[in-house]
Design an enzyme around this catalytic site. Structure first.
Site, PDB file in Angstrom:
ATOM      1  N   ASP A   1       0.765  -1.230   0.151  1.00  0.00           N
ATOM      2  CA  ASP A   1      -0.092  -0.072  -0.060  1.00  0.00           C
ATOM      3  C   ASP A   1       0.940   1.270  -0.104  1.00  0.00           C
ATOM      4  O   ASP A   1       1.933   1.424   0.737  1.00  0.00           O
ATOM      5  CB  ASP A   1      -0.878  -0.032   1.207  1.00  0.00           C
ATOM      6  CG  ASP A   1      -1.909   0.879   1.092  1.00  0.00           C
ATOM      7  OD1 ASP A   1      -2.379   1.354   0.078  1.00  0.00           O
ATOM      8  OD2 ASP A   1      -2.603   1.322   2.146  1.00  0.00           O
TER       9      ASP A   1
ATOM     10  N   ASN B   1       1.475   3.370  -3.018  1.00  0.00           N
ATOM     11  CA  ASN B   1       1.979   3.825  -4.347  1.00  0.00           C
ATOM     12  C   ASN B   1       1.641   4.915  -4.722  1.00  0.00           C
ATOM     13  O   ASN B   1       2.405   5.889  -5.243  1.00  0.00           O
ATOM     14  CB  ASN B   1       1.845   2.774  -5.344  1.00  0.00           C
ATOM     15  CG  ASN B   1       2.511   1.547  -5.170  1.00  0.00           C
ATOM     16  OD1 ASN B   1       3.526   1.434  -4.602  1.00  0.00           O
ATOM     17  ND2 ASN B   1       2.047   0.489  -5.941  1.00  0.00           N
TER      18      ASN B   1
ATOM     19  N   ARG C   1       0.112   7.718  -3.033  1.00  0.00           N
ATOM     20  CA  ARG C   1       0.810   8.525  -2.085  1.00  0.00           C
ATOM     21  C   ARG C   1       2.121   8.925  -2.090  1.00  0.00           C
ATOM     22  O   ARG C   1       2.636  10.036  -1.988  1.00  0.00           O
ATOM     23  CB  ARG C   1       0.351   8.206  -0.437  1.00  0.00           C
ATOM     24  CG  ARG C   1      -0.748   8.404  -0.156  1.00  0.00           C
ATOM     25  CD  ARG C   1      -1.342   7.955   1.378  1.00  0.00           C
ATOM     26  NE  ARG C   1      -1.622   6.571   1.077  1.00  0.00           N
ATOM     27  CZ  ARG C   1      -1.810   5.675   2.223  1.00  0.00           C
ATOM     28  NH1 ARG C   1      -1.728   6.225   3.387  1.00  0.00           N
ATOM     29  NH2 ARG C   1      -1.882   4.384   2.028  1.00  0.00           N
TER      30      ARG C   1
ATOM     31  N   HIS D   1       3.191   3.169  -8.885  1.00  0.00           N
ATOM     32  CA  HIS D   1       3.069   1.739  -9.151  1.00  0.00           C
ATOM     33  C   HIS D   1       4.477   1.245  -9.796  1.00  0.00           C
ATOM     34  O   HIS D   1       4.831  -0.060  -9.599  1.00  0.00           O
ATOM     35  CB  HIS D   1       1.749   1.522 -10.240  1.00  0.00           C
ATOM     36  CG  HIS D   1       0.696   1.877  -9.553  1.00  0.00           C
ATOM     37  ND1 HIS D   1       0.060   1.424  -8.417  1.00  0.00           N
ATOM     38  CD2 HIS D   1      -0.577   2.768  -9.803  1.00  0.00           C
ATOM     39  CE1 HIS D   1      -1.212   1.814  -8.121  1.00  0.00           C
ATOM     40  NE2 HIS D   1      -1.576   2.719  -8.864  1.00  0.00           N
TER      41      HIS D   1
ATOM     42  N   SER E   1      -6.936  -5.964  -5.868  1.00  0.00           N
ATOM     43  CA  SER E   1      -8.009  -6.392  -5.164  1.00  0.00           C
ATOM     44  C   SER E   1      -9.320  -6.396  -5.843  1.00  0.00           C
ATOM     45  O   SER E   1      -9.291  -5.720  -6.974  1.00  0.00           O
ATOM     46  CB  SER E   1      -8.214  -5.644  -3.820  1.00  0.00           C
ATOM     47  OG  SER E   1      -8.923  -4.134  -4.195  1.00  0.00           O
ATOM     48  N   HIS E   2     -10.441  -7.199  -5.519  1.00  0.00           N
ATOM     49  CA  HIS E   2     -11.712  -7.075  -6.506  1.00  0.00           C
ATOM     50  C   HIS E   2     -12.144  -5.493  -6.301  1.00  0.00           C
ATOM     51  O   HIS E   2     -12.838  -5.203  -7.402  1.00  0.00           O
ATOM     52  CB  HIS E   2     -12.575  -8.115  -5.647  1.00  0.00           C
ATOM     53  CG  HIS E   2     -13.868  -8.416  -6.538  1.00  0.00           C
ATOM     54  ND1 HIS E   2     -13.854  -9.012  -7.664  1.00  0.00           N
ATOM     55  CD2 HIS E   2     -15.054  -7.940  -5.920  1.00  0.00           C
ATOM     56  CE1 HIS E   2     -15.250  -8.782  -8.009  1.00  0.00           C
ATOM     57  NE2 HIS E   2     -15.898  -8.336  -7.099  1.00  0.00           N
ATOM     58  N   GLU E   3     -12.059  -4.933  -5.229  1.00  0.00           N
ATOM     59  CA  GLU E   3     -12.693  -3.545  -5.016  1.00  0.00           C
ATOM     60  C   GLU E   3     -11.907  -2.422  -6.054  1.00  0.00           C
ATOM     61  O   GLU E   3     -12.189  -1.513  -6.229  1.00  0.00           O
ATOM     62  CB  GLU E   3     -12.368  -3.248  -3.575  1.00  0.00           C
ATOM     63  CG  GLU E   3     -13.389  -3.778  -2.737  1.00  0.00           C
ATOM     64  CD  GLU E   3     -13.141  -5.241  -2.239  1.00  0.00           C
ATOM     65  OE1 GLU E   3     -13.793  -5.909  -1.716  1.00  0.00           O
ATOM     66  OE2 GLU E   3     -11.824  -5.787  -2.342  1.00  0.00           O
ATOM     67  N   ASN E   4     -10.576  -3.076  -6.466  1.00  0.00           N
ATOM     68  CA  ASN E   4      -9.920  -2.034  -7.279  1.00  0.00           C
ATOM     69  C   ASN E   4     -10.393  -1.963  -8.791  1.00  0.00           C
ATOM     70  O   ASN E   4     -10.253  -0.787  -9.293  1.00  0.00           O
ATOM     71  CB  ASN E   4      -8.380  -2.518  -7.559  1.00  0.00           C
ATOM     72  CG  ASN E   4      -7.596  -2.389  -6.261  1.00  0.00           C
ATOM     73  OD1 ASN E   4      -6.357  -3.042  -5.990  1.00  0.00           O
ATOM     74  ND2 ASN E   4      -7.907  -1.378  -5.554  1.00  0.00           N
TER      75      ASN E   4
ATOM     76  N   ARG F   1     -11.722   1.740  -9.493  1.00  0.00           N
ATOM     77  CA  ARG F   1     -11.033   2.868  -9.755  1.00  0.00           C
ATOM     78  C   ARG F   1     -11.191   3.365 -10.988  1.00  0.00           C
ATOM     79  O   ARG F   1     -11.769   2.791 -11.964  1.00  0.00           O
ATOM     80  CB  ARG F   1      -9.456   2.482  -9.698  1.00  0.00           C
ATOM     81  CG  ARG F   1      -8.870   1.967  -8.155  1.00  0.00           C
ATOM     82  CD  ARG F   1      -7.512   1.823  -8.165  1.00  0.00           C
ATOM     83  NE  ARG F   1      -7.221   1.614  -6.672  1.00  0.00           N
ATOM     84  CZ  ARG F   1      -6.039   1.634  -6.171  1.00  0.00           C
ATOM     85  NH1 ARG F   1      -4.790   1.548  -7.093  1.00  0.00           N
ATOM     86  NH2 ARG F   1      -5.617   1.306  -5.121  1.00  0.00           N
TER      87      ARG F   1
END
Length: 265
Positions: free
Chosen positions: A36, A38, A40, A53, A81-84, A87
């Site tokens: 976690d 990248n 920022r 990234h 992630s599945h939530e990504n 984006r």
């Protein structure tokens, strides 16, 4: 829960001193990492997110090298992630392109190191070309067992458990399995069925949460949180995390001292 940073633990030691402080017999066998920070990292430098990234991939290569040096055989990373999928489309396209580039560049390295590339997650959601490459590299390296790089792509811990339950129900309906299901049987339906549970989970960037990663597998995993952003998580930070892990006493619900019958709560 405290967040650990490189300034909190043995900050005055050199990398060589940190290395000498490690006990080779007490190193974790399987480490999982939530990579976690990248975005920022890039924002703090006035760069586009994709630059973070790219630098994150450089950090990953360095971590793999350190693990090779220390003979830590298994690394599992939370890559996408599945939530990504929520984006911006442009960022997703760039991330898929980076994944393609990484696999094209590293597939020979996997062979040279005799390292298995094991993708987990709902891989069918990946773009067709990337999905094909992921399966190709996985098939090319499937016979290696001593070193395993597991990459979670389009992955979510809850969806993994749901998929396992549905597969189990299908086998129950067809008579392949029956009776009360044991933990061991259930684990065979998870995408990590070939792996032991992680000994250590590292999360970078100062966040102290699991974010739907390996929910079943980390029941007794040691957790290590650091404020260091992922692109800056290099060799020194790895050694500090491993030294912190070696200070832990892993009891798995047991006690290490006799308890007096007269003891009270």
């Amino acid at each position: 829960m405290d967040i650990t940073s490189s300034a909190d633990i043995q900050s005055e030691l050199t990398e060589q001193e940190l290395l000498l402080g490690l006990d080779a017999d007490q190193l974790p066998r399987h480490v999982a990492i939530i990579m976690d920070g990248n975005g920022r990292w890039a924002s703090g430098r006035g760069l586009p997110r994709i630059a973070g990234h790219r630098e994150g991939l450089a950090a990953l290569r360095e971590v793999i090298n350190v693990f090779d040096e220390l003979h830590i055989p298994m690394l599992t990373i939370y890559a996408f992630s599945h939530e990504n999928w929520n984006r911006p489309k442009a960022e997703i396209t760039l991330l898929m392109s980076l994944l393609d580039q990484f696999l094209q560049k590293e597939r020979q390295t996997f062979q040279d190191r005799k390292m298995r590339f094991l993708p987990i997650g709902r891989l069918h959601l990946l773009p067709d070309a990337v999905q094909a490459l992921v399966h190709e590299v996985a098939n090319e390296t499937a016979h290696y067992t001593d070193r395993i790089l597991t990459v979670a792509l389009s992955y979510g811990g809850r969806s993994e458990i749901l998929d396992a339950v549905n597969d189990l129900l299908d086998d129950s309906r067809t008579g392949k399995i029956s009776g009360p299901i044991t933990e061991s049987q259930f684990e065979h339906y998870l995408t990590t069925a070939d792996l032991p549970d992680p000994d250590l989970l590292i999360r970078t960037s100062g966040e102290a949460r699991i974010s739907n990663f390996l929910l079943w597998q980390i029941a007794y995993t040691e957790l290590y949180f650091t404020k260091v952003l992922w692109p800056d998580f290099r060799r020194r930070e790895v050694l500090i995390a491993l030294l912190d892990y070696q200070k832990r006493e892993r009891r798995f619900g047991r006690v290490t001292q006799a308890v007096s019958p007269q003891s009270t709560l």
